[in-house]
Motif scaffolding. Sequence first.
Motif, PDB file in Angstrom:
ATOM      1  N   SER A 114       0.234   6.007  -5.660  1.00 53.92           N
ATOM      2  CA  SER A 114       1.249   5.124  -5.084  1.00 53.92           C
ATOM      3  C   SER A 114       2.682   5.550  -5.408  1.00 53.92           C
ATOM      4  N   VAL A 143       1.065   3.681  -1.276  1.00 51.17           N
ATOM      5  CA  VAL A 143      -0.342   3.561  -0.896  1.00 51.17           C
ATOM      6  C   VAL A 143      -1.126   2.938  -2.045  1.00 51.17           C
ATOM      7  N   SER A 163      -1.231   0.846   2.638  1.00 49.54           N
ATOM      8  CA  SER A 163       0.003   1.097   1.894  1.00 49.54           C
ATOM      9  C   SER A 163       0.917  -0.122   1.974  1.00 49.54           C
TER      10      SER A 163
END
Length: 426
Positions: A114, A143, A163
């Motif tokens: 992420s 994400v 996401s």
Amino acid sequence: MRLMLALGMFFMCSFEFASGISIATEEITFSEKKVISSTSDGAWSVFAADLDNDGFLDVISSNTNNGEVAWFHNLGDSTFSEAYVISSTDLGAVSVFASDLNNDGYIDILVAASLIDSLLWYSNNGDATFTAQPPISTTVDSVFSVYAGDLNGDGFEDVLSASQNDNQVLWFLNNQDGTFTEQPALSSDAEEPNTVFVIDLDNDGSLDVLSASYADDSINWYRNNGDSTFTTQTPISTTMDGAISVYADDLNNDGFNDVLAVGLANNAVVWYENNGNNTFSEHTPISLDVRGPNSVRTGDFDNDGFVDILVTGYLDDSIIWYRNNGDETFLEMSAITSTANGVKNALAADLDNDGYLDIVAASCYDDTISWYQNLTQAEEIDDEVDDDFNEEEVESGNLQLFISLLGIGVVVLTSVTTILIVKKRH
């Protein structure tokens, strides 16, 4: 004549009873925490798959704090190796998944990172090592979930993601050459989607997609049209407060996959019955007491033919399972643990190959990957004897019981014959 037939049936049933002993299934219990790793910095996601094709499920983890993705070799004796590091640069690795993406017979690894907005995959070289492949995407903004499934029916696993910052649920076509192509978004309106899941909900043979989105409290599904296109998002629920995880399985054994979801904000664990006509009916919550539920999964822990439910409580450090009663109700069982500090994810997997599902979990505050062994021993149900019985004693007891029943039968038959003879003479 009828009396004689009834007596014969009685003796047959009596002998069957004498020759087979049924042992009731014992209460399902789990071991204390068995630590696989206590140095997984910010352990967030965990998965189980046989990475080296030795017949035992290995464990894969991803850590948010140091960006490490690692796997632990199942040694086949209920212990695991030290970590084999696959990558140490996947910062914010919040989701890990395993699937054979290149159809070479070895399970590969997918990661959602992420903090670097990336979907990554590592090909399994077949010798316990992995090779980083070109990223699937580097534009998935924060994400938070990755999954794989063959969405277009070409025999190759495609990749899906959810996401948060761009509100997108995406899928990427597997080009069958180790590369992937982003397809039109399944949704750009799912506010802060946290989870994506793949399963056939309408029994048409094509995999559909589910998502859970936190900011709009929604559980959505995207119907696969069978031609590489999907319907726009269809809400199953818009009232799951802080929807953070979604899963699906056939909970009532009617042949249709039902939907499970948890809400982080209202501590809810809820299931939605698949009515078989593209609609769903919300049932009474299974629980409203799990503090900070973060993931939901299924597994038949008691081997009764009905899948049970597994939930993690992030705020109360708990892993809890709910027994499926087989009548569309669920019974909360004793907590598997309440000491998994900041547990994020847990799933069911038979790690010791004994036929009963164990549990593997990732907890971020204590940096731990752990597993909990299902201590239930295989129970013998039909015409077999539990190990605690002495076989010779059981056989002797069965024989004595049969002889006794046979003796009673002889007396009864003799009496009946005598009565019939006396009646005939008179």
